[in-house]
Design an enzyme around this catalytic site. Structure first.
Site, short mmCIF file in Angstrom:
data_model
loop_
_atom_site.label_atom_id
_atom_site.label_comp_id
_atom_site.label_asym_id
_atom_site.label_seq_id
_atom_site.Cartn_x
_atom_site.Cartn_y
_atom_site.Cartn_z
N THR A 117 0.84 -1.20 0.00
CA THR A 117 0.00 0.00 0.00
C THR A 117 0.88 1.26 0.00
OG1 THR A 117 -0.43 0.10 2.38
CG2 THR A 117 -1.89 -1.32 1.05
N GLU B 77 1.21 -3.44 4.46
CA GLU B 77 0.34 -2.27 4.66
C GLU B 77 1.16 -0.99 4.90
OE1 GLU B 77 -2.13 -0.55 4.65
OE2 GLU B 77 -4.02 -1.63 4.89
N HIS B 78 0.46 0.12 5.08
CA HIS B 78 1.07 1.45 5.14
C HIS B 78 2.15 1.59 6.21
CE1 HIS B 78 -0.90 2.54 8.93
NE2 HIS B 78 -1.84 1.73 8.51
N ASP B 79 3.15 2.39 5.89
CA ASP B 79 4.19 2.82 6.84
C ASP B 79 5.09 1.70 7.36
OD1 ASP B 79 3.51 5.72 6.96
OD2 ASP B 79 1.61 4.93 7.74
N ASN C 42 2.59 0.02 9.89
CA ASN C 42 3.58 0.46 10.88
C ASN C 42 4.41 -0.67 11.46
OD1 ASN C 42 3.40 3.43 11.29
ND2 ASN C 42 1.23 2.90 11.55
#
Ligand code: UDP
Length: 213
Positions: free
Chosen positions: A118, A136-138, A156
């Site tokens: 993402t 996923e993000h970060d 994260n």
């Protein structure tokens, strides 16, 4: 003289990656071969299998290798070996991979079919994301990290170099998986995993080295 393109590793991982490379280089003036240091045969899945020495010696305008070997320590060694021989390291990405926004990936990543990355993600050298894995993000992923098929890596998450995440594992948002850690197949990781540790189960817990299967 042509561009030489080698899929390094003519075993399971390499045979899974070969069609992706074929799709990417198709139509160009490219000679595509497997590279293998212990070849089981001279041909594999329609391609010649060459030793590293031959790959480095054949006349070419440019040499490029994709490291398709699951063992991350071997990948690191071969990454160095190729670069010392002025062989470029490339990755490959299946046509249906989804990469969203602000994703930085170092050279050598193999992104298998149905992988999704993402947004706002950093990934180190020679990452392997096998079938249906997502990031996923970060997330921040180190060098030579390996995801088996179906890894769910939520937002994260930080993953250290050489970590291995088994098929179908699920990593909770915000955790850290230390360098060289192993997450077992199907594990549900709800706590940080220290460097070098092996965790298994749901919820994931350190594997008891005394127990036997
Ligand atoms: N291999 C190689 N050089 C090395 C280590 C391994 O060419 O320094 C080759 C090995 O001969 C084998 C492949 O890489 O053909 C690894 O295959 P394996 O079945 O062990 O694992 P996978 O294909 O899943 O990575």
């Amino acid at each position: 003289m042509t561009l030489l393109f080698g899929v390094y590793g003519a075993s399971g991982c390499g045979r899974g990656i070969l069609p992706l490379v074929r799709d990417e280089v198709g139509g160009q003036d490219v000679r595509l071969v497997f590279i293998d240091d212990a070849p089981a045969s001279e041909w594999q899945n329609g391609q010649e299998v060459w030793t590293f020495e031959r790959f480095a010696a054949e006349p070419a305008v440019r040499r490029v290798a994709v490291l398709a070997i699951a063992n991350s320590r071997v990948r690191e060694r071969l990454d160095r070996r190729c670069r010392e021989a002025e062989i470029e390291i490339a990755g490959t990405t299946a046509a249906n991979v989804v990469v969203m926004d602000d994703v930085e990936i170092a050279p050598g990543a193999l992104l298998s079919p149905f992988v999704t990355l993402t947004s706002n993600i950093r990934i180190g050298r020679c990452f392997h994301a096998n079938l249906y894995s997502y990031v996923e993000h970060d997330c921040v992923i180190g060098d030579y990290v390996t995801f088996a098929p179906g890894v769910h890596c939520n937002g994260n998450v930080t993953i250290g170099d050489h970590a291995y995440v088994g098929a179908g594992a699920l990593i909770r948002q915000g955790l850290t998986i230390g360098a060289g850690a192993i997450v077992g197949m199907g594990a549900v990781v709800t706590k940080n995993v220290p460097a070098g540790a092996t965790v298994v189960g749901n919820p994931a817990h350190p594997m008891d080295k005394r127990s036997s299967c």
